[in-house]
Design a protein around this motif. Structure first.
Motif, PDB file in Angstrom:
ATOM      1  N   GLU A 242     -12.235  -8.742   1.508  1.00  0.00           N
ATOM      2  CA  GLU A 242     -11.348  -9.818   1.070  1.00  0.00           C
ATOM      3  C   GLU A 242      -9.891  -9.355   0.964  1.00  0.00           C
ATOM      4  OE1 GLU A 242     -13.183  -8.018  -2.714  1.00  0.00           O
ATOM      5  OE2 GLU A 242     -13.842  -8.590  -0.678  1.00  0.00           O
ATOM      6  N   ARG A 243      -9.645  -8.050   0.968  1.00  0.00           N
ATOM      7  CA  ARG A 243      -8.270  -7.555   0.880  1.00  0.00           C
ATOM      8  C   ARG A 243      -7.719  -7.161   2.240  1.00  0.00           C
ATOM      9  NH1 ARG A 243      -6.530  -4.495  -4.401  1.00  0.00           N
ATOM     10  NH2 ARG A 243      -4.820  -5.910  -3.929  1.00  0.00           N
ATOM     11  N   CYS A 244      -8.547  -7.172   3.256  1.00  0.00           N
ATOM     12  CA  CYS A 244      -8.097  -6.780   4.588  1.00  0.00           C
ATOM     13  C   CYS A 244      -7.275  -7.901   5.234  1.00  0.00           C
ATOM     14  CB  CYS A 244      -9.290  -6.450   5.487  1.00  0.00           C
ATOM     15  SG  CYS A 244     -10.169  -4.942   5.023  1.00  0.00           S
ATOM     16  N   GLY A 245      -6.312  -7.497   6.058  1.00  0.00           N
ATOM     17  CA  GLY A 245      -5.498  -8.470   6.777  1.00  0.00           C
ATOM     18  C   GLY A 245      -6.051  -8.769   8.152  1.00  0.00           C
ATOM     19  N   LEU A 246      -5.239  -9.437   8.942  1.00  0.00           N
ATOM     20  CA  LEU A 246      -5.638  -9.854  10.285  1.00  0.00           C
ATOM     21  C   LEU A 246      -5.129  -8.872  11.339  1.00  0.00           C
ATOM     22  CD1 LEU A 246      -4.676 -13.658  10.137  1.00  0.00           C
ATOM     23  CD2 LEU A 246      -6.907 -12.627   9.661  1.00  0.00           C
ATOM     24  N   GLU A 247      -5.788  -8.859  12.477  1.00  0.00           N
ATOM     25  CA  GLU A 247      -5.240  -8.253  13.675  1.00  0.00           C
ATOM     26  C   GLU A 247      -4.509  -9.334  14.471  1.00  0.00           C
ATOM     27  OE1 GLU A 247      -8.358  -6.554  15.995  1.00  0.00           O
ATOM     28  OE2 GLU A 247      -8.797  -4.970  14.540  1.00  0.00           O
TER      29      GLU A 247
ATOM     30  N   THR B 186       0.820  -1.204   0.000  1.00  0.00           N
ATOM     31  CA  THR B 186       0.000   0.000   0.000  1.00  0.00           C
ATOM     32  C   THR B 186       0.860   1.263   0.000  1.00  0.00           C
ATOM     33  OG1 THR B 186      -0.214  -0.198   2.407  1.00  0.00           O
ATOM     34  CG2 THR B 186      -1.994  -1.097   1.059  1.00  0.00           C
ATOM     35  N   HIS B 187       2.043   1.197   0.606  1.00  0.00           N
ATOM     36  CA  HIS B 187       2.963   2.326   0.526  1.00  0.00           C
ATOM     37  C   HIS B 187       3.365   2.599  -0.919  1.00  0.00           C
ATOM     38  CE1 HIS B 187       6.487   4.884   0.999  1.00  0.00           C
ATOM     39  NE2 HIS B 187       7.114   4.024   0.220  1.00  0.00           N
ATOM     40  N   ALA B 188       3.684   1.526  -1.657  1.00  0.00           N
ATOM     41  CA  ALA B 188       4.111   1.697  -3.043  1.00  0.00           C
ATOM     42  C   ALA B 188       3.021   2.376  -3.875  1.00  0.00           C
ATOM     43  CB  ALA B 188       4.484   0.344  -3.654  1.00  0.00           C
ATOM     44  N   HIS B 189       1.770   1.957  -3.678  1.00  0.00           N
ATOM     45  CA  HIS B 189       0.668   2.584  -4.415  1.00  0.00           C
ATOM     46  C   HIS B 189       0.512   4.051  -4.018  1.00  0.00           C
ATOM     47  CE1 HIS B 189      -0.697  -0.991  -6.392  1.00  0.00           C
ATOM     48  NE2 HIS B 189      -0.951  -1.637  -5.262  1.00  0.00           N
ATOM     49  N   THR B 190       0.558   4.313  -2.713  1.00  0.00           N
ATOM     50  CA  THR B 190       0.349   5.677  -2.229  1.00  0.00           C
ATOM     51  C   THR B 190       1.473   6.595  -2.700  1.00  0.00           C
ATOM     52  OG1 THR B 190      -0.764   4.756  -0.287  1.00  0.00           O
ATOM     53  CG2 THR B 190      -0.133   7.071  -0.183  1.00  0.00           C
ATOM     54  N   ALA B 191       2.721   6.097  -2.643  1.00  0.00           N
ATOM     55  CA  ALA B 191       3.861   6.893  -3.085  1.00  0.00           C
ATOM     56  C   ALA B 191       3.804   7.176  -4.587  1.00  0.00           C
ATOM     57  CB  ALA B 191       5.167   6.177  -2.737  1.00  0.00           C
ATOM     58  N   ALA B 192       3.133   6.305  -5.327  1.00  0.00           N
ATOM     59  CA  ALA B 192       2.974   6.498  -6.771  1.00  0.00           C
ATOM     60  C   ALA B 192       1.780   7.393  -7.103  1.00  0.00           C
ATOM     61  CB  ALA B 192       2.820   5.145  -7.456  1.00  0.00           C
ATOM     62  N   GLY B 193       1.117   7.930  -6.085  1.00  0.00           N
ATOM     63  CA  GLY B 193      -0.005   8.830  -6.315  1.00  0.00           C
ATOM     64  C   GLY B 193      -1.345   8.135  -6.450  1.00  0.00           C
ATOM     65  N   GLU B 194      -1.397   6.831  -6.107  1.00  0.00           N
ATOM     66  CA  GLU B 194      -2.666   6.092  -6.189  1.00  0.00           C
ATOM     67  C   GLU B 194      -3.288   5.994  -4.800  1.00  0.00           C
ATOM     68  OE1 GLU B 194      -2.418   2.334  -8.437  1.00  0.00           O
ATOM     69  OE2 GLU B 194      -0.287   2.818  -8.672  1.00  0.00           O
ATOM     70  N   TRP B 195      -4.514   6.505  -4.665  1.00  0.00           N
ATOM     71  CA  TRP B 195      -5.227   6.407  -3.387  1.00  0.00           C
ATOM     72  C   TRP B 195      -6.162   5.207  -3.483  1.00  0.00           C
ATOM     73  CZ3 TRP B 195      -4.064   8.890   0.950  1.00  0.00           C
ATOM     74  CH2 TRP B 195      -4.972   8.816   2.017  1.00  0.00           C
ATOM     75  N   ARG B 196      -5.699   4.052  -2.983  1.00  0.00           N
ATOM     76  CA  ARG B 196      -6.366   2.780  -3.232  1.00  0.00           C
ATOM     77  C   ARG B 196      -7.349   2.444  -2.108  1.00  0.00           C
ATOM     78  NH1 ARG B 196      -3.625  -0.746  -6.664  1.00  0.00           N
ATOM     79  NH2 ARG B 196      -5.259  -2.221  -6.088  1.00  0.00           N
ATOM     80  N   GLY B 197      -8.526   2.968  -2.211  1.00  0.00           N
ATOM     81  CA  GLY B 197      -9.554   2.650  -1.235  1.00  0.00           C
ATOM     82  C   GLY B 197     -10.018   1.215  -1.270  1.00  0.00           C
TER      83      GLY B 197
END
Length: 345
Positions: free
Chosen positions: A158-163, A141-152
């Motif tokens: 199904e894309r969420c991780g675990l606690e 998600t850092h790579a996407h955000t740093a590339a200017g993509e706000w990936r909601g």
């Protein structure tokens, strides 16, 4: 006593750190230095020793008249030992003196010390960091955000991780690193279970539930993290059958040693989705070969075997070997000696 000491440091455990630590322990020591090129130049095989940095010729020249060598990576080969008749003590600032020919040192009457546990805290912290990174897709998600993509879309279920809180986490190994990881995971509220048939089970039970069967631990754990040593018994410990025993959608972390794990089987499990993700700091072959399946496997976080790379580790390693020099000068027993028979001869 004013022992002549060579501090053969590198670009991690610096010569200056070794020198300062020795002088703090033995103020009268006569310390000279030699700078080795690791990690800017990869370590490797030098004559008959492994994971060494620098050359035999440079080390032989620097050891002239020196009784003590403190180092992390210097190649202490049979030739070096034959050419250094004044040498009496080698203190290696790493968990095992693999860069020293121990039989040749023993034959030459040279004691060899090492620094176990120097990087246990750093490796434990890195293990937990890798685990959080893969669970929450932090690098991705850092790579996407740093590339200017706000990936909601990472908020999709199904894309969420675990606690970690409330999640069953299985630790394979409860030594200096595994025990520290268990403490941290307990602070997160994870349900910690541990497989280590050689650990003190009472001490283990204070930080997690002991599990006597590896496959049972794997079946119970949504996350598995490896902390065992590599022995003939543990080599390939986690293979295809063990990965299959883990629940679908589980996670795997290895910041211990590459040979513990079958990486081909791990790639299959990642590609099939049986493993939801994995994080690695150690690998079967290092560096990872070009075109290796791991480089394109989904949901993998990788670092280049740097779990033990902290400033505190370098400083601690220097203090540990300097303390051995102090003991040797004072005629006290050495704390961690590979060939103690030399001392009684």
């Amino acid at each position: 006593m004013t022992p002549p000491v060579l501090a053969a440091g590198d670009n991690f455990v610096l010569s200056s750190l070794l020198t300062d630590a020795v002088l703090a322990e033995v103020p009268s020591a006569d310390v000279t230095s030699l700078d080795l090129p690791w990690p800017d130049v990869a370590f490797g095989q030098v004559a008959e020793v492994d994971e060494a940095s620098g050359t035999e010729d440079d080390l032989i020249e620097a050891l002239a008249g020196r009784q003590v060598l403190v180092t992390q990576m210097a190649p202490v080969t049979e030739r070096v030992l034959r050419s250094s008749p004044d040498l009496r003590l080698i203190a290696v600032s790493r968990g095992g003196p693999v860069n020293v020919n121990i039989p040749a040192a023993t034959e030459a009457g040279v004691a060899v010390c090492y620094a176990p546990g120097r990087n246990a805290t750093a490796t434990a912290e890195m293990s937990v960091g890798l685990l959080l990174a893969v669970l929450r897709r932090i690098p991705e998600t850092h790579a996407h955000t740093a590339a200017g993509e706000w990936r909601g879309d990472y908020y999709r279920y199904e894309r969420c991780g675990l606690e970690l809180e409330g999640t069953p986490v299985g630790l394979v190994g409860f030594g200096a690193v595994g025990s520290r990881v268990a403490k941290v995971l307990n602070a997160f509220g994870a349900k910690v279970r541990v497989y280590d048939p050689y650990a003190d089970q009472e001490a283990l039970a204070a930080y997690g539930e002991p599990v006597s069967d590896l496959h049972e631990l794997l079946r119970q754990s949504k996350i598995v993290t490896l902390h065992a040593r590599v022995t003939e018994e543990t080599r390939g410990l986690i293979g295809r059958a063990e990965l299959a025993a883990m629940p679908a959608g589980s996670y795997l972390v290895n910041a211990a040693r590459g040979p513990l794990l079958d990486y081909a089987a791990t790639c299959d499990a990642l590609e099939s989705g049986h493993l939801a993700g994995a994080a690695f700091d150690t690998f079967e072959t290092e560096p990872i070969p070009a075109g290796d399946r791991l480089l394109s496997a989904p949901n993998v976080v990788m670092t280049p075997h740097i779990a033990g790379a902290s400033k505190a580790v370098a400083e601690k390693a220097a203090r540990i070997v300097a303390a051995e020099v102090g003991r040797w000068v004072r005629g006290e027993p050495l704390a961690n000696c590979s060939n103690p028979e030399v001392l009684s001869s």
